[in-house]
Write an enzyme that holds these catalytic residues in place. Structure first.
Site, mmCIF file in Angstrom:
data_model
loop_
_atom_site.group_PDB
_atom_site.id
_atom_site.type_symbol
_atom_site.label_atom_id
_atom_site.label_comp_id
_atom_site.label_asym_id
_atom_site.label_seq_id
_atom_site.Cartn_x
_atom_site.Cartn_y
_atom_site.Cartn_z
ATOM 1 N N PRO A 110 0.833 -1.205 0.000
ATOM 2 C CA PRO A 110 0.000 0.000 0.000
ATOM 3 C C PRO A 110 0.866 1.252 0.000
ATOM 4 C CG PRO A 110 -0.810 -1.593 1.594
ATOM 5 C CD PRO A 110 0.519 -2.105 1.114
ATOM 6 N N GLU A 111 0.615 2.146 -0.936
ATOM 7 C CA GLU A 111 1.363 3.393 -1.047
ATOM 8 C C GLU A 111 0.515 4.547 -0.526
ATOM 9 O OE1 GLU A 111 4.436 3.512 -1.746
ATOM 10 O OE2 GLU A 111 4.868 1.613 -2.745
ATOM 11 N N HIS A 140 -4.919 -13.740 10.598
ATOM 12 C CA HIS A 140 -4.143 -12.510 10.389
ATOM 13 C C HIS A 140 -4.901 -11.241 10.780
ATOM 14 C CE1 HIS A 140 -1.462 -15.236 8.388
ATOM 15 N NE2 HIS A 140 -2.251 -15.388 7.354
ATOM 16 N N LYS A 143 23.236 15.465 -7.358
ATOM 17 C CA LYS A 143 22.818 14.088 -7.136
ATOM 18 C C LYS A 143 23.092 13.252 -8.387
ATOM 19 C CE LYS A 143 21.311 14.563 -2.964
ATOM 20 N NZ LYS A 143 19.957 14.947 -2.675
#
Length: 271
Positions: A2-3, A91, A152
């Site tokens: 899940p984001e 669960h 970077k």
């Protein structure tokens, strides 16, 4: 996993069901999550009221009159509102039982998630204080991202997935945003111009906002608070489409690995 959009979908789903409710009981069936669940919450929380919910990055914040629960869904976690008497599934690790006989039920097959407890200022918590800005906030802007990128050498995809730079740009959303902006995921972050970062920021904001609006990305292990999956996967332009034609130029999409993550892009449209 899940984001950010999936976590925000979960927050919006549970918010009207938990806010202003009094907690009657906390049932901890399995405390061994990514970090141990504080057993004291079973004693502290009953009798307190849930005042609000929020989100910081991929962390769901549940504020109570006694402190704040910091919930992370890990790789496979979900939260749902159920009847307190609904049979427990395998669960189903934690129930926050409320005064209307419903429960906020935390489910996590892999147990990589977490439920942390703090009475201190929550944004100063060790898990939160080093996070970068939210992608939809005004302080995630062109001057900020361009400044952070200078010098970077990492690929730009790795750069925008760094939660210290910006939170919530997971692998799927990074693939999609870079495609929308026409930027190769392999290009060094420090060699991308300010003008191109302007397009990338707009793409990140669009892809995250669209994903939130339609309920996140459908992943095998994710379900929203109503038990239904999100539907953003239906509109993905590159992720999961390796070898299929680019929707802009018809060139077959290429799949490579960047930082061990699947990366799909168009060699013609993304430079």
């Amino acid at each position: 996993m899940p984001e950010l959009p999936e976590v925000e979908t979960s927050r919006r789903g549970i918010d009207p069901h938990v806010c202003n409710r009094t907690i009657n009981q906390v049932i901890i069936r399995e405390p061994r999550l990514r970090w141990p669940v504080d057993p004291q919450i079973s004693r502290i929380l009953p009798g307190s009221k849930i005042t609000s919910t929020d989100r910081r990055g991929k962390y769901l914040l549940i504020y109570t009159t006694q402190g704040c629960l910091i919930v992370h869904l890990g790789m496979s976690g979900s939260v749902r509102i159920v009847s307190a008497s609904e049979p427990v599934r395998k669960h189903d690790h934690i129930d926050i039982v409320m005064d209307n006989h419903t429960a906020l039920r935390y489910h996590d097959p892999r147990r990589f998630g977490a439920m942390l407890w703090t009475t201190e200022p929550v944004l100063e918590h060790d898990r939160l204080r080093h996070l970068g800005p939210e992608p939809l906030d005004d302080n995630f802007n062109i001057p900020y991202l361009y400044r952070c990128s200078r010098g970077k050498k990492v690929p730009v995809k790795t750069f925008i997935m760094d939660s210290r730079i910006v939170v919530g740009v997971g692998n799927i959303y990074a693939n999609e945003a870079l495609y929308m902006a026409g930027i190769s995921p392999k290009r060094e972050a420090g060699k991308i111009s300010r003008q191109r970062y302007e397009r990338l920021i707009a793409a990140i904001k669009d892809v995250i906002a669209n994903a939130i609006n339609v309920g996140g990305t459908t992943l095998r292990d994710f379900v929203g608070s109503d038990g239904k999956p999100g539907y953003f996967k239906q509109s993905l332009q590159v992720y999961g489409r390796a070898g299929q034609p680019c929707q802009k130029c018809q060139t077959p999409l290429t799949e490579i690995r960047i930082a061990q993550r699947s990366t799909v892009y168009c060699r013609n449209c993304q430079r």
